[in-house]
Design an enzyme around this catalytic site. Sequence first.
Site, PDB file in Angstrom:
ATOM      1  N   ARG A   1      40.893  42.420  37.397  1.00 31.09           N
ATOM      2  CA  ARG A   1      41.708  43.288  36.040  1.00 31.09           C
ATOM      3  C   ARG A   1      43.445  42.714  36.265  1.00 31.09           C
ATOM      4  NH1 ARG A   1      38.474  42.737  32.899  1.00 31.09           N
ATOM      5  NH2 ARG A   1      37.665  44.445  32.024  1.00 31.09           N
TER       6      ARG A   1
ATOM      7  N   HIS B   1      42.619  34.797  31.341  1.00 27.40           N
ATOM      8  CA  HIS B   1      41.764  35.778  31.270  1.00 27.40           C
ATOM      9  C   HIS B   1      40.887  34.788  31.028  1.00 27.40           C
ATOM     10  CE1 HIS B   1      40.865  39.802  31.630  1.00 27.40           C
ATOM     11  NE2 HIS B   1      40.060  39.797  32.025  1.00 27.40           N
TER      12      HIS B   1
END
Lengths: 320, 320
Positions: free
Chosen positions: B235, B283
Amino acid sequence: MSAKRPVVIDLKFSRVAMDEALKDAFPDREVIDLARPDHAGRDLGSAAYALLWKPDPALFKRATALEVLFSGGAGVDHILALPDLPDRPIVRFVDRSLTDRMSEWVVMNCLYHLRQMAAYQKQQREKIWHEIPLQPEARDVTVGVMGLGVLGEDAARKLKVMGFNVIGWSRRKKTLEGMETFDEDHMDDFLARTDILVGLLPLTSETRGLYDSSLFARLRQGGPLGKPVFLNAGRGGSQVEADVIIALQKGVLGAASLDVFEKEPLAADSPLWAMENVVITPHAAAASDVSALIRHVEAQIHRFEAGEPLEHVVDRWAGY
Amino acid sequence: MSAKRPVVIDLKFSRVAMDEALKDAFPDREVIDLARPDHAGRDLGSAAYALLWKPDPALFKRATALEVLFSGGAGVDHILALPDLPDRPIVRFVDRSLTDRMSEWVVMNCLYHLRQMAAYQKQQREKIWHEIPLQPEARDVTVGVMGLGVLGEDAARKLKVMGFNVIGWSRRKKTLEGMETFDEDHMDDFLARTDILVGLLPLTSETRGLYDSSLFARLRQGGPLGKPVFLNAGRGGSQVEADVIIALQKGVLGAASLDVFEKEPLAADSPLWAMENVVITPHAAAASDVSALIRHVEAQIHRFEAGEPLEHVVDRWAGY
């Protein structure tokens, strides 16, 4: 004549790596390293062993009493073509390090193309944040490994662990656990199933120019990557570079990773350098670790002098 | 009330992937897909299940009778911070496909840095044929995997097959066969051994901002790659991006591969885009396969309605 006859070394390798490795090599016998100016003119008449990588073509005129020839790499095509080649065993270099490094290169490049890194790197240069929609995963993609020697088998096994569907091809049928394999009579079947072709073949009269337009046209079109991908880390002489370029330009191939070339270094005017989706490395996929090479040769000489059979002896008729 | 209560879907995913996957999803119950204009205003009062990825913060005001919440990805930080979060089980997405794809990204990037591909690609752009002398192999390099959940464990196992020396870290000590592991009391020992740090941690109050200058300074300097390398596919909130940039500029870090960022999309003026030795993906390391996600949710709903315990339920106290 003493049992500890000299070893002559003619390795066209980077000197940095060699000097360190040769310092303590063959402690019990004379070492004649032809790259050293003070050794270059020595008499080679008593040398029993030769360790060679692209050696001086006149070597065998001087070293006339060789018992065993050792290749400095996995391939032996650089020796087999030499004039005056004596009819003595040629031992190829097989080594965990060489094998592991080749598999690093193969797996990295298969993943690079699977994960469309050329496109992502282009986006990065243009500062574009965009997730590419077409994202097959490894199990959707069939990697066809040509050449199932020590290197091909290890690469195939590791590709399988990474999730790829892996099939193999070798001239003579090989049975590998958990993998479908094909032989020379079934090359078309093999190619028609292959999305990423990994070339790990030795250079022989049969493999020279093998990767050509005709072969590329037989690879699977419309697979999960859209177009097939060609990797070659075997020998440059096995590829027709003009055909590789045309196949990439025409979209018969979607991408390529090449570590070897017909003529090395690759000419500065080759279109390959600047092609998108082409990864070029300078015959560096699996550089021989010189220390490991020396240990391998020392071990084989030990076997030979103890009357044990040599390992990894080349089949001259097959050419590898 | 019928056993087949509706499922509400609020997934901020690419529509292309979703439309196909949702076509046949949940055939035995009503599906309210908030991304569809004709569904957006529907009454959510009877919905029993919610499948969410970065949902509308006002969702729980409308869907007041939810029984189970499903995350559209491996992480749940996007749900835990929401207002009015009901005290119901949250199920994270665990899937072979997600795991395999994350390991593809991790292994590819570790090999990319090991094999100095940034330098080779720079040479390629400049049409330079040069074998880089410093060529450690995987076994010389220690990869430290932070986060030993399903993703971390699979990546670690595959990195080991590729030859890397792999060690692992998790907050609470985990025992993994054939791998040295460390817990929160031994983070310094772990970092001091690590040449390539692979971040696969969930975002929690404890991991927010964890990858900062202080942590980078504790990684092994002078290892086989010269300087340590930082990978993050967990993350973005776990990294202090300003510190990543400084560490790369000052040479505390030698290279990085980043799939996640503090703020996504990464701003066009971030220096990271143009840094040498930095690989940026948007991502996209392990995009959820929507079809697999639907199957997973269907299976868990089936378990739930049959009175069996749900799997992969999040520990809210730990935050993952």
